[in-house]
Structure formats: C-alpha cells, structure tokens
Design a protein around this motif. Sequence first.
Motif, short mmCIF file in Angstrom:
data_model
loop_
_atom_site.label_atom_id
_atom_site.label_comp_id
_atom_site.label_asym_id
_atom_site.label_seq_id
_atom_site.Cartn_x
_atom_site.Cartn_y
_atom_site.Cartn_z
N ARG A 32 0.80 -1.23 0.00
CA ARG A 32 0.00 0.00 0.00
C ARG A 32 0.83 1.28 0.00
NH1 ARG A 32 -1.76 -3.44 3.65
NH2 ARG A 32 -0.79 -2.26 5.33
N ASP B 48 0.44 -8.82 -10.61
CA ASP B 48 -0.46 -8.21 -11.59
C ASP B 48 -0.27 -6.70 -11.52
OD1 ASP B 48 -1.80 -7.38 -9.26
OD2 ASP B 48 -3.30 -8.98 -9.40
N GLU B 49 -1.14 -5.96 -12.18
CA GLU B 49 -0.97 -4.51 -12.23
C GLU B 49 -1.17 -3.87 -10.86
OE1 GLU B 49 -3.34 -2.85 -15.29
OE2 GLU B 49 -2.33 -3.91 -16.90
N ARG B 50 -1.90 -4.54 -9.97
CA ARG B 50 -2.16 -3.95 -8.66
C ARG B 50 -0.95 -4.02 -7.73
NH1 ARG B 50 -4.92 -5.47 -3.69
NH2 ARG B 50 -5.93 -3.61 -2.81
N ASN B 51 -0.18 -5.09 -7.82
CA ASN B 51 0.94 -5.19 -6.89
C ASN B 51 2.31 -5.00 -7.55
OD1 ASN B 51 1.18 -7.65 -8.21
ND2 ASN B 51 1.31 -8.89 -6.35
N CYS C 152 3.44 -5.76 -11.42
CA CYS C 152 3.99 -6.66 -12.44
C CYS C 152 4.83 -5.86 -13.44
CB CYS C 152 2.88 -7.41 -13.16
SG CYS C 152 1.81 -6.39 -14.21
N SER D 63 1.49 -4.95 -20.61
CA SER D 63 1.49 -5.36 -19.21
C SER D 63 1.62 -6.87 -19.13
CB SER D 63 0.19 -4.91 -18.54
OG SER D 63 0.12 -5.40 -17.21
N ASN E 20 3.11 -0.80 -5.47
CA ASN E 20 2.38 -1.93 -4.90
C ASN E 20 1.17 -1.42 -4.10
OD1 ASN E 20 1.54 -4.32 -3.72
ND2 ASN E 20 3.25 -4.41 -2.26
N LEU E 21 -0.02 -1.70 -4.59
CA LEU E 21 -1.24 -1.26 -3.91
C LEU E 21 -1.93 -2.40 -3.16
CD1 LEU E 21 -2.76 0.99 -6.74
CD2 LEU E 21 -1.23 1.65 -4.85
N SER E 22 -1.28 -3.56 -3.11
CA SER E 22 -1.88 -4.72 -2.44
C SER E 22 -1.59 -4.67 -0.95
CB SER E 22 -1.32 -6.02 -3.04
OG SER E 22 0.01 -6.25 -2.58
N ASP E 23 -2.03 -5.69 -0.24
CA ASP E 23 -1.86 -5.75 1.21
C ASP E 23 -0.64 -6.55 1.63
OD1 ASP E 23 -4.19 -4.26 1.64
OD2 ASP E 23 -5.46 -6.05 1.56
N ARG F 271 5.53 -6.94 -2.27
CA ARG F 271 5.82 -7.48 -3.58
C ARG F 271 7.31 -7.74 -3.66
NH1 ARG F 271 7.99 -5.02 -8.58
NH2 ARG F 271 9.69 -5.63 -7.20
#
Length: 254
Positions: A113, A146-149, A151, A188, A210-213, A216
């Motif tokens: 995040r 992926d694009e959220r975390n 890649c 991507s 990285n927007l994940s929890d 990465r």
Amino acid sequence: MPYREPKPEDAAFFDEHGWLVVEDAIDREDLSLVGANLEVILQKKHKLAYDWAWEKGASREERAFKIVQGSPTYVWPAIAETRFRRWMIEFGSALMKTGMEFWYDQFLAKPPRDGAPTYWHQDEGYWGRNLIDRGITCWMPLHDVDERNGCMHFIDRGHRDGVLVHRQPEHIQSDLLFCEPDLSRMVSCPIRAGSVTFHHGKTPHMTPANLSDSWRRAVTTHMRTIGSLGEGDHYPWKVHVNQRTGERIVPPSR
C-alpha cells in the motif's frame, strides 16, 4: 520438475519484441527456497539493502524504503549453484544467440500500500555504452503479480529505438533514472509464481507501485555476453550515489 528448454520461437519472439514471458518456468520448491533465504534482506533492510526510492530531504535513518534493493548473492552465496540460475543463463544465451554469463542480481521489494513505482527506464541507460546490445535480464517474482501489486510492463519493440534520454526525478536522492518512451506500445505482463520475464538491455520497462496488502518481492538476474567489460562509458545522465551519505558522485568517464 524439469525446466523448460528454449525453443526457436522463443528467440524469434524475443528478437522481434525485446521481451518474453516464460510461463511456469521455475519449480515451486526452488522458488520457496529463494524466498526463505532472501527474507533476511527485508528483516534487516537498513543494514543489507538500499532504498532505491530514497527521497531528497530525508536522512539515511529516515529512508522510507518504498523500493528495497538488496543483493541475493551477498546474503546467500549458494544461490550461484541453484538450478534456476543455471537455467536462466542457458535460456538467456539462447535468446541473445550468444553465450551469456551471470553478472549481478538484485532483490527488489515494495511494501504493501505504500510502495513507489519503478519508473520507465532501460538497463543500458544505467550500464553505459560498454554493454550496448550485450545484456539481458530475467525478472522472477516470488509470488503472483499483476498490475495492482507491481507486475512488469514493457514497451513492445522498444529495444529497436536506441537508448533514450534519461534523467532523475526531482524528488529522488538515489540513483533512480527514468525515460519517456512511446506508451502506445506498452504491454502489461501479469504472471503467476514460477513464471519469469526476460528483456533486452535496451527494452524500456517499469513496474507500478504496490497497492496490495502484501509485500511485492522479485529477484532480477542480469547477464552479459561472455567476456564483456562491466558497466562504463556512461551517458551524461549517469550519477552514483553513496548510499551511506547520500553524496552524489560524478562518474570519471563523464
């Protein structure tokens, strides 16, 4: 599991596009071993890692480590004897159509995040003219990406555009560089754990924040043509930064 042999169509795709995804390339047990041995870099990042996104105005003690950059070989010398390392060199040699050798590796991690993007750049923009068309990189995430975390993204056929002008972000104290490629050709590459990407030293690439929890984590293996000189004959934008003091050092070749 047996590691996949390179095929003629792999080299043909790489030659045309400047990048390649190899699905299910790395044995999951081997991947777990890598993660277990490199976790110490995150646990002791102030001692064992650089902050590649070190912001201006922050002291060394205040670094936020939004891009953790460490050396797998330094903390785990036995990585040199792993199956995946040997496979990457063999596969990279097939893609480059010449013998390649291991040069250096990096552990790159972004916090949950609160990471930073790794801006568009070309590896040759950092390496200098000594490595013109003589380098290839394998990027291996330690989990699904992926694009959220964060890649990998490439500029398709970008290795044919020459080395683009790079410069430093105004807010960055580290040696981070960026260029401005043609984004209309952006690709991507979300991939599963065990898959990897390869890219040519001239291929522009980036990874988002990285927007994940979860952290990465990824490992890069940089290879060069056998017998090559190390980095050098740098471009005017190159800068070295002492990660202990933040001092900027102009390369002797400039």
